[in-house]
Design an enzyme around this catalytic site. Structure first.
Site, PDB file in Angstrom:
ATOM      1  N   ASN A 122      40.415  36.625  36.143  1.00  9.47           N
ATOM      2  CA  ASN A 122      41.104  35.856  35.096  1.00  9.47           C
ATOM      3  C   ASN A 122      40.205  34.871  34.367  1.00  9.47           C
ATOM      4  O   ASN A 122      40.468  34.492  33.236  1.00  9.47           O
ATOM      5  CB  ASN A 122      42.350  35.184  35.664  1.00  9.47           C
ATOM      6  CG  ASN A 122      42.015  34.168  36.737  1.00  9.47           C
ATOM      7  OD1 ASN A 122      40.948  34.217  37.326  1.00  9.47           O
ATOM      8  ND2 ASN A 122      42.921  33.243  36.955  1.00  9.47           N
ATOM      9  N   SER A 126      36.314  43.799  39.796  1.00  5.73           N
ATOM     10  CA  SER A 126      35.968  45.124  39.249  1.00  5.73           C
ATOM     11  C   SER A 126      36.469  45.285  37.815  1.00  5.73           C
ATOM     12  O   SER A 126      35.920  46.085  37.069  1.00  5.73           O
ATOM     13  CB  SER A 126      36.583  46.224  40.117  1.00  5.73           C
ATOM     14  OG  SER A 126      37.983  46.000  40.261  1.00  5.73           O
ATOM     15  N   GLY A 157      40.523  33.580  44.268  1.00  7.62           N
ATOM     16  CA  GLY A 157      41.396  34.738  44.122  1.00  7.62           C
ATOM     17  C   GLY A 157      42.712  34.484  44.818  1.00  7.62           C
ATOM     18  O   GLY A 157      43.102  33.322  45.038  1.00  7.62           O
ATOM     19  N   GLU A 212      39.416  28.983  46.712  1.00  2.00           N
ATOM     20  CA  GLU A 212      40.276  28.549  45.598  1.00  2.00           C
ATOM     21  C   GLU A 212      41.308  29.643  45.428  1.00  2.00           C
ATOM     22  O   GLU A 212      40.981  30.721  44.918  1.00  2.00           O
ATOM     23  CB  GLU A 212      39.434  28.380  44.330  1.00  2.00           C
ATOM     24  CG  GLU A 212      38.440  27.241  44.367  1.00  2.00           C
ATOM     25  CD  GLU A 212      39.122  25.878  44.348  1.00  2.00           C
ATOM     26  OE1 GLU A 212      38.428  24.894  44.542  1.00  2.00           O
ATOM     27  OE2 GLU A 212      40.357  25.817  44.145  1.00  2.00           O
TER      28      GLU A 212
HETATM   29  N1  LIG Z   1      42.714  28.847  42.907  1.00  2.24           N
HETATM   30  C1  LIG Z   1      42.038  29.358  41.904  1.00  2.24           C
HETATM   31  O1  LIG Z   1      41.163  28.722  41.294  1.00  2.24           O
HETATM   32  C2  LIG Z   1      42.325  30.768  41.472  1.00  2.24           C
HETATM   33  C3  LIG Z   1      43.222  31.606  42.133  1.00  2.24           C
HETATM   34  N2  LIG Z   1      43.436  32.890  41.684  1.00  2.24           N
HETATM   35  C4  LIG Z   1      44.461  33.730  42.318  1.00  2.24           C
HETATM   36  O2  LIG Z   1      44.024  35.120  42.385  1.00  2.24           O
HETATM   37  C5  LIG Z   1      45.125  35.982  42.069  1.00  2.24           C
HETATM   38  C6  LIG Z   1      44.818  36.827  40.863  1.00  2.24           C
HETATM   39  O3  LIG Z   1      43.480  37.198  40.824  1.00  2.24           O
HETATM   40  P1  LIG Z   1      43.039  38.585  41.486  1.00  2.24           P
HETATM   41  O4  LIG Z   1      41.674  38.930  41.004  1.00  2.24           O
HETATM   42  O5  LIG Z   1      44.096  39.630  41.350  1.00  2.24           O
HETATM   43  O6  LIG Z   1      42.923  38.215  42.999  1.00  2.24           O
HETATM   44  P2  LIG Z   1      42.406  39.130  44.175  1.00  2.24           P
HETATM   45  O7  LIG Z   1      42.457  38.220  45.302  1.00  2.24           O
HETATM   46  O8  LIG Z   1      43.073  40.445  44.283  1.00  2.24           O
HETATM   47  O9  LIG Z   1      40.853  39.514  43.799  1.00  2.24           O
HETATM   48  C7  LIG Z   1      39.934  38.501  43.689  1.00  2.24           C
HETATM   49  C8  LIG Z   1      38.566  39.084  44.045  1.00  2.24           C
HETATM   50  O10 LIG Z   1      38.591  39.480  45.400  1.00  2.24           O
HETATM   51  C9  LIG Z   1      38.128  40.823  45.526  1.00  2.24           C
HETATM   52  N3  LIG Z   1      38.795  41.431  46.674  1.00  2.24           N
HETATM   53  C10 LIG Z   1      40.062  41.864  46.752  1.00  2.24           C
HETATM   54  N4  LIG Z   1      40.307  42.344  47.998  1.00  2.24           N
HETATM   55  C11 LIG Z   1      39.138  42.210  48.707  1.00  2.24           C
HETATM   56  C12 LIG Z   1      38.720  42.521  50.043  1.00  2.24           C
HETATM   57  N5  LIG Z   1      39.557  43.057  50.935  1.00  2.24           N
HETATM   58  N6  LIG Z   1      37.439  42.233  50.413  1.00  2.24           N
HETATM   59  C13 LIG Z   1      36.585  41.680  49.528  1.00  2.24           C
HETATM   60  N7  LIG Z   1      36.910  41.362  48.256  1.00  2.24           N
HETATM   61  C14 LIG Z   1      38.177  41.621  47.855  1.00  2.24           C
HETATM   62  C15 LIG Z   1      38.466  41.458  44.199  1.00  2.24           C
HETATM   63  O11 LIG Z   1      37.631  42.584  44.008  1.00  2.24           O
HETATM   64  P3  LIG Z   1      38.176  43.822  43.112  1.00  2.24           P
HETATM   65  O12 LIG Z   1      38.362  43.285  41.756  1.00  2.24           O
HETATM   66  O13 LIG Z   1      37.087  44.839  43.204  1.00  2.24           O
HETATM   67  O14 LIG Z   1      39.459  44.261  43.744  1.00  2.24           O
HETATM   68  C16 LIG Z   1      38.151  40.323  43.242  1.00  2.24           C
HETATM   69  O15 LIG Z   1      36.759  40.266  42.999  1.00  2.24           O
HETATM   70  C17 LIG Z   1      46.291  35.065  41.858  1.00  2.24           C
HETATM   71  O16 LIG Z   1      46.959  34.883  43.071  1.00  2.24           O
HETATM   72  C18 LIG Z   1      45.661  33.751  41.443  1.00  2.24           C
HETATM   73  O17 LIG Z   1      46.437  32.614  41.699  1.00  2.24           O
HETATM   74  C19 LIG Z   1      42.763  33.431  40.648  1.00  2.24           C
HETATM   75  C20 LIG Z   1      41.865  32.618  39.978  1.00  2.24           C
HETATM   76  C21 LIG Z   1      41.615  31.233  40.306  1.00  2.24           C
HETATM   77  O1  LIG Z   2      41.087  30.758  37.869  1.00  2.00           O
HETATM   78  C1  LIG Z   2      41.801  29.891  37.434  1.00  2.00           C
HETATM   79  O2  LIG Z   2      43.002  30.000  37.318  1.00  2.00           O
HETATM   80  C2  LIG Z   2      41.086  28.668  37.010  1.00  2.00           C
HETATM   81  O3  LIG Z   2      40.589  28.003  38.153  1.00  2.00           O
HETATM   82  C3  LIG Z   2      42.011  27.792  36.262  1.00  2.00           C
HETATM   83  S1  LIG Z   2      41.143  26.617  35.370  1.00  2.00           S
HETATM   84  O4  LIG Z   2      39.958  26.162  36.141  1.00  2.00           O
HETATM   85  O5  LIG Z   2      40.711  27.256  34.094  1.00  2.00           O
HETATM   86  O6  LIG Z   2      42.120  25.578  35.175  1.00  2.00           O
END
Ligand SMILES: NC(=O)C1=CN([C@@H]2O[C@H](COP(=O)(O)OP(=O)(O)OC[C@H]3O[C@@H](n4cnc5c(N)ncnc54)[C@H](OP(=O)(O)O)[C@@H]3O)[C@@H](O)[C@H]2O)C=CC1
Ligand SMILES: O=C(O)[C@H](O)CS(=O)(=O)O
Length: 482
Positions: free
Chosen positions: A156, A182, A232, A254
């Site tokens: 994101n 990915s 993530g 995070e």
């Molecule tokens: N607190 C914060 O700052 C943030 C939190 N998020 C949270 O993440 C979610 C959305 O983002 P999203 O990308 O779908 O999150 P995911 O947790 O699905 O993926 C995040 C990353 O983890 C990798 N990944 C997934 N499964 C595994 C595994 N088993 N082993 C190693 N790596 C893995 C993914 O790789 P691949 O893409 O290859 O699957 C990707 O690079 C939401 O819940 C959102 O709130 C997102 C951004 C910021």
């Molecule tokens: O991945 C996210 O959602 C970011 O951490 C949010 S922010 O840093 O742009 O507020």
């Protein structure tokens, strides 16, 4: 990507130890706007990742031996190159992630700001002297780079989530290996190209691509990795945290959020509406700090709903490259299916959709913004992260009641509330179980403030003067001068 003016930024290879390398096969990367294939990236093997870790470890000796000022100069050059290439970097991001181009450029500036910030923070890594307990001893501490770091980042914020980790790591004297999502590798690989141009030595900043589970093993378990950072979902974060335990790695997480947005009866409603639009619909609602629950006091509910509805009805959904787009495509069709499951559950339990007038027919990865009213705590949408452009409105009458409901979640990343009563501001800010609180504002993120959550939204802080501490280790020195 012929659209780019600087073709060197479009890289379909991994960047390891200063070289562009290939893997066994290519992983296709698609444009969420039309599912067209933008290009492919390699799928590296565990052996290739292990080699990258060994090379990053070898490279770190020379990098950490440089002075913080010398490292800062190179990081500053990286910052300047990113700023100079903002148009191409924004285009790459919009093509692979979907966010509107202006938002993508905004993220590039946000990402660059972490490099500028930590280039300076690296020069302020201070030790201390400690009053001795034995007269012939002299006690002190020094701070040293923690070691080789690894990171796994989400789709994101394909640039900022990388620099928010790489900048403090490099400023501290560490090397880092990053696996981007990915869906959005090209932004990360463009940052690697500019890192090379800036003079960041081979092996210090590395970007690998491939099967997440396969690559996640060495990144979380290899003996030479001292620090792991993940951004993530909470679900994946839990798993990776467990994996890091096997070699006791210092870990930053995070994770997900479930942000409440509370509008009290003494709020400035116009300000609350404007802030709610930003905090809900930024990045199409696909941020971990987006509002997941709007709690609106009964006395101002109708006014807020009327004004909020008018603003949401004006949002334009479309291709992120088009000038007037406010909400681009969601990252995947699967993401929309997840939102629709939450929507259908809420409607089945009594929630209602507000009529926003004419809506585009939802095709591909597009979804129209929505407002759900008559929402209550029985609905899954109140407890799970929506991660999309759906606003849920919940009425309340009592401060104590709304705080108990706002805190009734496993998450604790961001929270927002609107009140002009200073006594209420302190009462509510102190009671909210959240790592970050926006008070009369919906935009809290920047490079100088500590970003991070409590409860199951994660561990540690990123950005700010706290962010570099996670990439350092404190060593205590005790000298006998008798
Ligand atoms: N607190 C914060 O700052 C943030 C939190 N998020 C949270 O993440 C979610 C959305 O983002 P999203 O990308 O779908 O999150 P995911 O947790 O699905 O993926 C995040 C990353 O983890 C990798 N990944 C997934 N499964 C595994 C595994 N088993 N082993 C190693 N790596 C893995 C993914 O790789 P691949 O893409 O290859 O699957 C990707 O690079 C939401 O819940 C959102 O709130 C997102 C951004 C910021
Ligand atoms: O991945 C996210 O959602 C970011 O951490 C949010 S922010 O840093 O742009 O507020």
């Amino acid at each position: 990507m012929n659209i780019l003016s600087n073709q060197d930024l479009f890289r379909q290879a991994c960047y390891v130890n200063g070289q562009w390398i290939d893997g066994d096969n290519g992983i296709a990367v698609t444009n969420p706007a039309d599912q067209s294939v933008l290009g492919t990236v390699p799928s590296l093997s565990v052996e290739q990742v292990n080699d990258a870790i060994v090379q990053a470890h070898a490279a770190m000796a020379g990098w950490s031996a440089r002075t913080a000022k010398e490292r800062a100069k190179i990081l500053q050059r990286w910052f300047e190159l990113i700023e100079a290439n903002i148009d191409d970097l924004g285009t790459i991001m919009t093509l692979e992630q979907g966010k509107p181009l202006q938002e993508a450029k905004g993220e590039i500036r946000y990402a660059a700001s972490f490099i500028e910030w930590f280039a300076e923070e690296g020069k302020r890594v201070y030790g201390e002297t400690i009053p001795q307990t034995v007269s012939t001893n002299r006690l002190s501490t020094i701070k040293q780079p923690i070691g080789v770091c690894s990171a796994i980042t989400p789709w994101n914020f394909p640039a900022a989530m990388i620099t928010r980790k790489a900048a403090p790591a490099l400023a501290a004297g560490c090397s880092i290996i990053i696996k981007p999502a990915s869906e959005t590798p090209f932004t990360a690989l463009a940052l690697a190209e500019l890192a090379a141009q800036a003079g960041i030595p081979a092996g210090i900043f590395n970007v690998i691509t491939g099967d997440a589970r396969t690559l996640g093993e060495p990144l979380t378990k290899h003996e030479l990795i001292s620090k792991f950072s993940f951004t993530g979902s909470t679900q994946v974060g839990r798993k990776l945290y467990e994996q890091c335990a096997s070699t006791i790695k210092k870990t930053s997480l995070e994770l997900g959020g479930n942000a409440p947005f509370i509008v009290f009866d003494d709020a400035d409603i116009d300000k609350a509406v404007a802030s709610g639009m930003l905090a809900k619909f930024r990045n199409g609602g696909q941020t971990c700090v987006c509002v997941n629950r709007f709690y609106v006091h009964d006395a101002v509910y109708d006014e807020f709903l009327e004004k909020f509805t008018a603003r949401v009805a004006e949002l334009r959904v479309g291709n992120g490259l088009e000038q007037n787009t406010d909400i681009g495509p969601m990252i995947t069709r699967r993401a929309i299916e997840g939102m629709n499951v939450l929507l259908e559950d809420a409607l089945a339990k009594g929630a209602r959709l507000v009529d926003l007038g004419t809506e585009i027919e939802e095709q591909g990865n597009y979804i129209n913004p929505k407002i759900l009213v008559d929402v209550d705590d029985s609905m899954d949408i109140v407890h799970e992260e929506i991660f999309g452009p759906i606003a849920t409105l919940i009425r309340f009458t009592d401060e104590d009641e709304v705080l108990n409901r706002a805190n009734d979640t496993i998450f604790g990343l961001a929270a927002y509330f609107f009140s002009q009563d200073v006594r209420r501001v302190y009462r509510v800010a102190e009671r909210l179980e959240s790592g970050m609180v926006g008070i009369n504002t919906g935009m809290i993120s920047n490079e100088v403030a500590p970003f991070g959550g409590v409860k199951q939204s994660g561990l540690g802080k990123e950005g700010s003067r706290y962010g570099i501490e996670d990439y350092l280790k404190v060593k205590y020195l005790c000298i006998d001068i008798a």
